[in-house]
Design a protein around this motif. Structure first.
Motif, PDB file in Angstrom:
ATOM      1  N   VAL A 147      43.531  65.553  -9.441  1.00  0.00           N
ATOM      2  CA  VAL A 147      43.999  65.856  -8.088  1.00  0.00           C
ATOM      3  C   VAL A 147      43.269  64.965  -7.082  1.00  0.00           C
ATOM      4  CG1 VAL A 147      44.176  67.598  -6.296  1.00  0.00           C
ATOM      5  CG2 VAL A 147      44.527  68.229  -8.683  1.00  0.00           C
ATOM      6  N   VAL A 194      48.680  67.556  -6.679  1.00  0.00           N
ATOM      7  CA  VAL A 194      49.228  68.913  -6.642  1.00  0.00           C
ATOM      8  C   VAL A 194      50.739  68.872  -6.433  1.00  0.00           C
ATOM      9  CG1 VAL A 194      49.230  71.110  -5.427  1.00  0.00           C
ATOM     10  CG2 VAL A 194      47.076  69.928  -5.850  1.00  0.00           C
ATOM     11  N   ASN A 243      44.124  61.849  10.620  1.00  0.00           N
ATOM     12  CA  ASN A 243      43.172  61.812   9.518  1.00  0.00           C
ATOM     13  C   ASN A 243      43.285  63.075   8.667  1.00  0.00           C
ATOM     14  OD1 ASN A 243      41.154  60.642   8.018  1.00  0.00           O
ATOM     15  ND2 ASN A 243      39.514  61.545   9.235  1.00  0.00           N
ATOM     16  N   GLY A 244      43.548  64.202   9.329  1.00  0.00           N
ATOM     17  CA  GLY A 244      43.759  65.442   8.587  1.00  0.00           C
ATOM     18  C   GLY A 244      44.964  65.337   7.674  1.00  0.00           C
ATOM     19  N   ILE A 245      46.041  64.795   8.219  1.00  0.00           N
ATOM     20  CA  ILE A 245      47.249  64.657   7.412  1.00  0.00           C
ATOM     21  C   ILE A 245      47.026  63.659   6.277  1.00  0.00           C
ATOM     22  CG2 ILE A 245      49.644  63.865   7.495  1.00  0.00           C
ATOM     23  CD1 ILE A 245      49.745  65.043  10.322  1.00  0.00           C
ATOM     24  N   MET A 247      40.911  70.296  10.436  1.00  0.00           N
ATOM     25  CA  MET A 247      41.179  69.059  11.181  1.00  0.00           C
ATOM     26  C   MET A 247      42.564  69.089  11.827  1.00  0.00           C
ATOM     27  SD  MET A 247      39.689  66.332   8.498  1.00  0.00           S
ATOM     28  CE  MET A 247      39.924  64.839   9.400  1.00  0.00           C
ATOM     29  N   ILE A 248      43.531  69.544  11.048  1.00  0.00           N
ATOM     30  CA  ILE A 248      44.898  69.506  11.565  1.00  0.00           C
ATOM     31  C   ILE A 248      45.091  70.527  12.688  1.00  0.00           C
ATOM     32  CG2 ILE A 248      47.323  69.890  10.960  1.00  0.00           C
ATOM     33  CD1 ILE A 248      46.745  68.670   8.251  1.00  0.00           C
ATOM     34  N   LEU A 267      45.881  68.335  21.039  1.00  0.00           N
ATOM     35  CA  LEU A 267      46.996  67.454  21.433  1.00  0.00           C
ATOM     36  C   LEU A 267      48.058  68.251  22.183  1.00  0.00           C
ATOM     37  CD1 LEU A 267      47.599  65.144  18.353  1.00  0.00           C
ATOM     38  CD2 LEU A 267      46.645  64.547  20.575  1.00  0.00           C
ATOM     39  N   PHE A 327      42.179  61.663  14.915  1.00  0.00           N
ATOM     40  CA  PHE A 327      41.549  62.731  14.125  1.00  0.00           C
ATOM     41  C   PHE A 327      42.625  63.572  13.430  1.00  0.00           C
ATOM     42  CE2 PHE A 327      37.918  62.884  17.482  1.00  0.00           C
ATOM     43  CZ  PHE A 327      37.339  61.783  16.907  1.00  0.00           C
ATOM     44  N   PHE A 328      43.663  63.863  14.187  1.00  0.00           N
ATOM     45  CA  PHE A 328      44.748  64.694  13.667  1.00  0.00           C
ATOM     46  C   PHE A 328      45.395  64.007  12.459  1.00  0.00           C
ATOM     47  CE2 PHE A 328      49.289  65.832  13.770  1.00  0.00           C
ATOM     48  CZ  PHE A 328      49.189  67.202  13.623  1.00  0.00           C
ATOM     49  N   ASN A 338      42.748  69.599  15.920  1.00  0.00           N
ATOM     50  CA  ASN A 338      43.205  68.469  16.728  1.00  0.00           C
ATOM     51  C   ASN A 338      44.634  68.637  17.183  1.00  0.00           C
ATOM     52  OD1 ASN A 338      40.751  66.831  16.589  1.00  0.00           O
ATOM     53  ND2 ASN A 338      41.177  66.846  14.408  1.00  0.00           N
ATOM     54  N   ASP A 386      39.714  65.063 -12.236  1.00  0.00           N
ATOM     55  CA  ASP A 386      40.430  66.313 -12.445  1.00  0.00           C
ATOM     56  C   ASP A 386      41.936  66.189 -12.172  1.00  0.00           C
ATOM     57  OD1 ASP A 386      40.436  66.069  -9.757  1.00  0.00           O
ATOM     58  OD2 ASP A 386      39.320  67.892  -9.311  1.00  0.00           O
ATOM     59  N   THR A 389      39.919  71.892  -4.550  1.00  0.00           N
ATOM     60  CA  THR A 389      40.270  71.142  -3.352  1.00  0.00           C
ATOM     61  C   THR A 389      39.677  71.835  -2.139  1.00  0.00           C
ATOM     62  OG1 THR A 389      42.274  72.415  -3.092  1.00  0.00           O
ATOM     63  CG2 THR A 389      42.463  70.337  -4.278  1.00  0.00           C
ATOM     64  N   LEU A 405      42.633  59.160  20.835  1.00  0.00           N
ATOM     65  CA  LEU A 405      41.451  59.470  20.029  1.00  0.00           C
ATOM     66  C   LEU A 405      41.725  60.698  19.162  1.00  0.00           C
ATOM     67  CD1 LEU A 405      38.382  58.708  19.721  1.00  0.00           C
ATOM     68  CD2 LEU A 405      37.944  60.606  21.253  1.00  0.00           C
ATOM     69  N   ILE A 406      42.249  61.739  19.812  1.00  0.00           N
ATOM     70  CA  ILE A 406      42.468  63.001  19.095  1.00  0.00           C
ATOM     71  C   ILE A 406      43.570  62.832  18.054  1.00  0.00           C
ATOM     72  CG2 ILE A 406      43.048  65.441  19.351  1.00  0.00           C
ATOM     73  CD1 ILE A 406      40.540  64.985  20.794  1.00  0.00           C
ATOM     74  N   VAL A 407      44.602  62.072  18.388  1.00  0.00           N
ATOM     75  CA  VAL A 407      45.700  61.926  17.427  1.00  0.00           C
ATOM     76  C   VAL A 407      45.201  61.187  16.187  1.00  0.00           C
ATOM     77  CG1 VAL A 407      46.770  59.744  18.160  1.00  0.00           C
ATOM     78  CG2 VAL A 407      48.181  61.567  17.261  1.00  0.00           C
ATOM     79  N   GLN A 451      44.237  62.997   4.815  1.00  0.00           N
ATOM     80  CA  GLN A 451      43.438  63.628   3.762  1.00  0.00           C
ATOM     81  C   GLN A 451      44.276  64.609   2.967  1.00  0.00           C
ATOM     82  OE1 GLN A 451      39.669  65.201   4.783  1.00  0.00           O
ATOM     83  NE2 GLN A 451      38.928  63.296   5.683  1.00  0.00           N
ATOM     84  N   PHE A 452      45.167  65.295   3.659  1.00  0.00           N
ATOM     85  CA  PHE A 452      46.045  66.232   2.961  1.00  0.00           C
ATOM     86  C   PHE A 452      46.834  65.487   1.889  1.00  0.00           C
ATOM     87  CE2 PHE A 452      50.164  68.324   2.483  1.00  0.00           C
ATOM     88  CZ  PHE A 452      49.757  69.601   2.108  1.00  0.00           C
ATOM     89  N   LEU A 491      44.189  63.679  -0.720  1.00  0.00           N
ATOM     90  CA  LEU A 491      43.244  64.532  -1.425  1.00  0.00           C
ATOM     91  C   LEU A 491      43.959  65.666  -2.140  1.00  0.00           C
ATOM     92  CD1 LEU A 491      40.254  64.029  -1.389  1.00  0.00           C
ATOM     93  CD2 LEU A 491      40.017  65.553   0.533  1.00  0.00           C
ATOM     94  N   PHE A 492      45.142  65.995  -1.654  1.00  0.00           N
ATOM     95  CA  PHE A 492      45.782  67.217  -2.133  1.00  0.00           C
ATOM     96  C   PHE A 492      47.184  66.952  -2.673  1.00  0.00           C
ATOM     97  CE2 PHE A 492      48.265  71.070  -1.381  1.00  0.00           C
ATOM     98  CZ  PHE A 492      47.509  71.973  -2.107  1.00  0.00           C
ATOM     99  N   ILE A 550      40.587  70.299   5.601  1.00  0.00           N
ATOM    100  CA  ILE A 550      41.767  69.559   6.049  1.00  0.00           C
ATOM    101  C   ILE A 550      42.532  70.382   7.076  1.00  0.00           C
ATOM    102  CG2 ILE A 550      43.974  68.637   5.290  1.00  0.00           C
ATOM    103  CD1 ILE A 550      42.660  68.017   2.612  1.00  0.00           C
TER     104      ILE A 550
END
Lengths: 358, 429, 538
Positions: free
Chosen positions: B170, B154, B141-143, A339-340, A347, B138-139, A343, B168, A331, B134-136, B145-146, B149-150, A336
């Motif tokens: 995961v 897991v 998007n991180g969550i 990004m968190i 914020l 992106f933010f 950003n 695999d 992974t 805009l930034i939130v 993906q978490f 993707l994870f 990730i």
């Protein structure tokens, strides 16, 4: 977050100011980094490699982060239009290749070509920022994006002939240009490079970053630098003191754009490749985040914030990649996490801003 | 339509106000002139499927603008909620209409929650909502993906043999096939319920609009609100409707190339019309009036006892839910879930579209949204063609349209702020 | 008395031990127009804040005494409770939404709705607006004010006079409005608009609404009010029937002299006849303190006071000359024309400015004392700098030495010159501002509100300092202040500004009535005292 606006020009009152000057985000990221380092140690990752990589990545990103200082100090806010400076730098860089320069000459030519270009672009950008006071950050972001997209057209159309960077067929430049071909890869990193134990120290790179950091620090102790800072802290005070705030803001943005241009050249040589097209699109955000992690706010930034921030942020990212890969095989948790954190910190800084047009 | 209200203003002012729209119209017309490869049938097929796919998302931007939050780039969070709902439905192999309804319901719940949090954030970043939105995105998007993707694999264990899980075990695959509706999936679950030939739809919509225009004119007059009517604008808009109807009728009679245009999804169309009606109706309620009051002046609203923070949060929540539904409509039409890319651009594209339609940070209407979606997508179709025919490189056109997206947002926002600053500048008198 | 609509009974209020109102008692009756008058800081706004239950009162420990409405004791916790009880306010700065129609503004957050199927499930906020009923309500309210303007007109294009009427219409549209407060309603109106407004107020009173009329225009008060209550320094001076009094009496009661003016005296002062600063037809666009055409001449070595009520434009003069706000007109300094809208030029030519906004304009609060003192001289006069190649850096040694000298000379109480000025007391901050201005070696010092927000002891020190500068260095001082007493204590003459213009100049020992009348813009004074050249008192 006591003393948000402290700029600490006075002599340090050592301990008190040391602790009160460090903000919560800085502490959190530092603790987090320490935690990943410890975790890395237990899963058997070489600390020396991690530290070497941290030094290298901090050095290569340093000047890009430094570009935030003039912009923030002048009151324009973090330079979200950093890609403007970056494309200027890249343009200087490819022009230098086209001129068939090599090695150190190539590097200096790149900087010499990029600087006036970035200054001119920064001037226009500064004027734009003066016209849109109150919404600088949004407009800056989209200005940066637009320039990157526009330059995509330019990269595709420039009539450069040097085979080191063209496509094998057709017109335009490659997406990534290998700098090995011009003897530019790691040229600064390798200058006076030495190993302390297993830790590799890219002396030249760090010296370069240190040199520019010193210049910026010095600049903000000059008459002009003080004037720019005052305009950022309190525009009405500066106006009453007879300062031309708009002019100072333009100057600060010129400085910031030039630093962005030089920053990407230093970054590229360390990376070994120059990345064109959409690569610069998102580059402003990690730079902004690094400054904020170091303790800067949207309205105050110091060189020390840059140094602390870039080491912590890049250190954390460099460490997290192998460590998470080791623990959770397959992974890419570090991306990730980037990004968190990146950003999230922006914020957080935005919630602390108290101004803007309605 | 807004241009007509400004008749009295100077022409320069009008051009500045509609600069973005004018550039786009000119660009699209230019595209038609230089490119020979685009057939009318291909163009309208592409355009109509894009418009049906995107309109709902663009319409979701209106309410935040009216409530003074500016352009909500944060609709990507709604889109992620929609995708999460679709992923759940896909995982449990729900499909067809019932699967789709499940998606709408699940997405709404998720989006309400996310919208609430986003709204709170906007209240804390007052004056900087747009960069924050805009930034939130992106933010979030991180969550996202978490989780995708994870956490899937897991934290929550899933069978590695499931077709949407990576080999695999995961994380969810980059692309997930949504399975055509006739095989029990979600692809075209909405579009395939009922389809009508393009020209028929055009005829119905044009005549419907005409009737609507006349009815509004007549009702206003009868209720003594004749001051809301404007005869020239009725004539122009009515004329346009009539022309469109005539083109459609002509195509039916002569069996012209327009008959070759891909069929249009009726239910999707009805949903879009439904959202238009919803937007109009909610603005005529007390809540809608509160949105406007807060949007016009937070201070005046506060003084009059309106709970400004709460109103802004509600506006954000509505917008997020609508965006989630919009994304579901979008994806059932695409047929594949591009797990990590489908949502990232929709915020900027939708904002660009509504700005092209003539909206601004503080002004937006259904006309702006629909007109903008049509114009924006026309540009999108034409760009590679122009690149191809002018420079021999389609790639150039693609970069150019990316530039247009960013440029449009930058220019539209820049002009708006610049004008606001100019207005607020202190003068001696 | 059954007619007592509103009664204030022994109202007192203090903020953090600082008494701003003590023992105020008066009544407003049904249909009465009750004028309330007093200088700035007399307590008018505090009293109104109490009436409306504003958070600034409830959040600072409430007040003593009782507010009675219709004989029943009230304690409003919020402005909304007050509004529900039938108290309305017509604000000086309009609370109108320009993009809304008159109806929408009148009905904001009080919209009339009817239920629909959706609202039956989701509740009241989704009820449909009844625009027809709203329009007809708005029409009724407008008709009561004899306004024949269409209720669906956008407010954006209306003349100010009409906006005021829309505000009033909004108040009277509220059901059961009993008491209406007008806060300086005519300040923004043209003469004919003001006449209309006064007539409308009279009509409202005739309908039985009790009206509190706050105004500084004595002539208006005489014309429209039934009774007048005069406040001074938080105390209730008197309440009188208008028929038993006149402008002169009201004016002198308003100013009143608590203590004999303690004039500073000096034998060594010299005031030359040379005009050093001459202002012709100056206009300044300072929001809330607009200057609308002022002529003024200042002699070298003089201490000139500029007084007047808040919002009349006295603060705009210095700000306009110094380029802090856009200005138009002619200013001659030592015979040469001074370029306006050019702060740098003004400072260079020898004008020093101590702003009324100490924390906002005067200081960098998070910077050191030494930098604050040296800043302007460094930026404009190129002092405290060290040359290093093409660059100039701040000269820490010179700044430190100068700061220490100023700290000694002005007796600034601080830990060290590196202390942040934000941590100093108000009086010491003000001394830093003066030190900053003095570091520029000005010929003329413009000081605005030098004693605002600082304690009594420090006030005296600041005034003494200004007087000493004038006495020892012959510095011309132009002091703008809301506190007449302090102007009278050190100034040679006091120019009164009213409605953006010079109302006249008075010697410091002129009578209270003269000051009061002049500050109220009453026409009576014009022939009594000439505008130019009040006698010089030494």
């Amino acid at each position: 977050m006591a003393e948000l606006n402290e700029t600490g020009r006075g002599p340090l009152k050592p301990l008190r100011s040391l602790f009160s000057g460090i903000g919560l985000p800085t502490v959190i990221i530092a603790v987090f980094w320490a935690f990943t380092l410890v975790a890395g140690h237990f899963v058997g990752i070489s600390m020396a490699t991690l530290l070497s990589d941290t030094l290298k990545r901090a050095g290569m990103n340093g000047i890009l982060v430094l570009a935030m200082v003039p912009a923030i100090q002048s009151g324009t806010g973090p330079n979200f239009a950093l890609p403007m400076g970056i494309v200027c730098g890249l343009l200087g860089l490819v022009c230098a290749i086209e001129l068939n320069t090599f090695g150190m000459v190539w590097l200096l030519t790149s900087i010499a070509l990029a600087t006036p270009l970035a200054a001119a672009v920064g001037y226009g950008y500064g004027k734009l920022m003066n016209a849109v006071k109150g919404s600088e950050m949004t407009i800056a972001t989209y200005s940066g994006f637009s320039i990157v997209a526009l330059m995509c057209l330019a990269w595709l159309m420039v009539p450069f002939r040097n085979p080191k960077m063209g496509w094998f067929i057709g017109q335009g430049l490659r997406e990534t240009i290998q700098l090995d071909a011009v003897g530019g890869a790691q040229i600064l990193n390798n200058f006076l490079k030495f190993s302390a134990g297993d830790v590799i120290v890219p002396t030249g790179l760090l010296l370069t970053f240190g040199f520019f950091a010193f210049l910026v620090w010095l600049f903000f102790r000059s008459k002009l630098g003080i004037a720019i800072s005052a305009g950022g802290i309190n525009p009405r005070f500066a106006l009453a003191a007879g300062l031309d705030i708009d002019k100072n803001r333009i100057l600060a943005n010129v400085l910031s754009t030039v630093l962005g241009a030089i920053g990407i050249i230093v970054y590229s040589q360390s990376y070994g490749y120059a990345q064109l097209y959409t690569a610069p699109l998102m580059m402003a955000f990690p730079a902004v985040a690094a400054a904020l992690i170091g303790g800067a706010t949207a309205s105050r930034a110091r060189v020390s914030h840059v140094v602390i921030g870039v080491v912590l942020f890049q250190g954390l990212l460099t460490t997290a990649l192998p460590v998470t890969n080791e623990i959770f095989v397959g992974t890419d948790l570090s991306e990730i996490m980037r990004m968190i954190i990146q950003n999230g910190i922006i914020l957080y800084a935005l919630t602390q801003v108290k101004r803007g047009v309605q | 339509m807004n241009g007509l209200n400004d008749r009295s203003r100077a022409a320069g002012e009008w051009i500045l106000e509609n600069l973005v729209t004018i550039i786009f119209v000119a660009f699209t017309l230019f595209g038609f002139m230089v490119s020979s490869g685009v057939s009318v049938g291909y163009f309208f097929s592409e355009l109509s499927s894009r418009v049906f796919r995107n309109s709902f998302l663009v319409l979701s931007l209106i309410i935040p603008v009216l409530a003074g939050l500016g352009l909500n780039f944060g609709i990507v969070i709604g889109a992620m909620s929609g995708q999460a709902a679709i992923a759940i439905a896909r995982y449990y192999e729900m499909g067809g209409l019932s699967g789709l309804l499940f998606c709408f319901a699940a997405a709404a719940i998720l989006a309400l929650f996310c919208g609430y949090l986003t709204g709170r954030l906007y209240n804390k970043t007052r004056g900087q909502e747009m960069i924050a939105s805009l930034i939130v995105g992106f933010f979030a998007n991180g969550i996202y993906q978490f989780i995708f993707l994870f956490a899937v694999g897991v934290i929550v264990s899933v069978p590695a043999i499931h077709p949407m899980i990576k080999p695999d075990g995961v994380g969810i695959r980059m692309t997930v096939d949504l399975v055509p509706v006739n095989q029990g999936g979600l692809k075209y679950a909405l579009d395939n319920i009922l389809q009508a030939p393009f020209v028929h739809s055009l005829l119905v919509v044009a005549l419907g609009l005409l009737v609507l225009l006349l009815a509004r004119y007549w009702l206003n007059k009868r209720r003594g609100r004749g001051h809301l009517n404007s005869l020239p604008s009725l004539l122009i808009n009515g004329g346009l409707c009539l022309a469109a109807a005539a083109v459609a009728a002509h195509a039916i009679v002569t069996n012209s190339p327009l008959m070759m245009v891909r069929k249009t999804p009726v239910v999707t169309g009805l949903l879009i019309i439904g959202l238009c009606v919803f937007t109009v109706l909610i603005m005529k309620t007390k809540l809608g009036q509160d949105f406007r009051s807060v949007g016009q002046s937070q201070h005046a609203a506060e003084v009059s006892g309106i709970n400004v923070d709460r109103t802004r949060i509600i506006a954000t929540m509505i917008s997020t839910v609508l965006a989630a539904w919009g994304q579901i409509i979008y994806l059932q039409n695409m047929g594949t879930l591009n797990t990590y890319n489908a949502h990232t651009q929709i915020g900027m594209f939708s904002v660009a579209a509504i700005l092209v339609g003539g909206a601004s940070t503080s002004r937006a209407s259904i006309t702006h949204a629909i007109f903008g979606t049509i114009l924006f997508n026309a540009m999108f179709i034409m760009s590679p063609e122009i690149g191809q025919s002018l420079f021999g490189q389609a790639l150039l056109g693609e970069y150019f349209r990316t530039f247009m997206v960013y440029g449009v947002i930058g220019v539209a926002l820049g002009i708006h702020v610049w004008k606001a600053n100019k207005k607020n500048r202190l003068t001696v008198d | 008395m059954n007619n007592n609509l509103l009664q204030f009974r022994n109202i007192s209020k203090s903020y953090y031990g600082n008494t701003v109102l003590s023992d105020i008692s008066f009544t407003v009756q049904k249909g009465e127009i009750h004028a309330l008058i007093g200088e700035n800081g007399a307590g008018k706004s505090t009293l109104m804040n109490i009436l409306f239950g504003m958070p600034v009162i409830t959040g600072t420990g409430g007040y003593e005494g009782d507010v009675l409405i219709d004989g029943a004791k009230q304690g409003f916790k919020s402005p909304h409770e007050a509004m529900d009880a039938g108290i309305g306010m017509v604000h000086q700065e309009f609370m109108l939404i320009p993009g809304y129609t008159i109806t929408e503004n009148i009905k904001i957050n009080r919209e009339i709705t009817y239920s629909n199927p959706v609202s039956k499930i989701f509740g009241e906020p989704l009820e449909t607006l009844d625009t027809v009923a709203m329009d007809s309500d708005a029409r009724k309210a407008l008709d009561q004010l004899d306004m024949d303007i269409e209720e669906f007109t956008l407010v954006a294009g209306l003349p100010v006079g009409h906006m005021q009427f829309v505000e009033i219409a909004r108040e009277i549209d509220k059901t059961g409005i009993k008491i209406l407060v007008f806060d300086e309603p005519t300040a923004v109106l043209a003469e004919s608009e003001a006449k209309n407004l006064l007539a409308a107020i009279k009509r409202l009173a005739a309908k039985g609404i009790g009206i509190i009329f706050i105004s500084h225009r004595l002539d208006e008060i005489i014309e429209v009010a039934d009774r007048v209550t005069i406040l001074r320094d938080g105390e209730h001076v008197t309440t009188k029937n208008i028929s038993d009094t006149n402008t002169v009496e009201i004016a002198s009661l308003m100013i009143g002299r608590k203590v004999a003016v303690d004039r500073a005296h000096s034998e060594t002062r010299k005031v030359s006849d040379e005009i050093c600063l001459s202002i012709k037809n100056l206009h300044v666009g300072m929001p809330g303190e607009r200057v609308r055409g002022i002529d003024l001449e200042i002699r070298r070595g003089e201490i000139v006071g500029i007084g007047g009520l808040a919002g009349q434009g006295k603060l705009g003069i210095a700000n306009g000359i110094m380029g802090a706000y856009p200005a138009r007109g002619e200013v001659y300094f030592r015979g040469k024309p001074l370029k306006l809208n050019d702060p740098r030029g003004a400072i260079r030519s020898g004008l020093g400015f101590v702003s009324e906004d100490r924390k906002g304009v005067g200081l960098l609060l998070n910077e050191s004392i030494e930098l604050n003192i040296a800043f302007t001289a460094m930026q404009v006069g190129n002092r405290f700098l060290k040359q290093a190649g093409p660059f100039r850096f701040q000269d820490d040694g010179a700044m430190r030495a100068h700061a220490l000298e100023m700290i000694r000379e002005l007796d600034i109480r601080c830990e060290s010159p590196t202390q942040h000025v934000g941590s100093l007391s108000g009086g010491n901050q003000q001394k830093i501002c003066v030190a900053k201005a003095l570091t520029q070696n000005p010929d003329v010092l413009l000081v605005s509100e030098p004693t605002r927000g600082i304690d009594v002891g420090a006030k005296k020190l600041i005034l003494d300092l200004l007087f000493r500068l004038n006495e020892e260095q012959g510095m011309t001082v132009i002091m703008t202040s809301s506190e007449l007493a302090e102007l009278r204590s050190i100034c040679d003459r006091i120019v009164i500004i009213c409605e953006g213009k010079v109302a006249g100049a008075l010697p410091p020992d002129a009578s209270d009535a003269e000051f009061g009348l002049m500050m109220s813009g009453s026409g009576m004074t014009q022939d009594k005292i000439s505008t130019q050249g009040g006698a010089v008192h030494g």
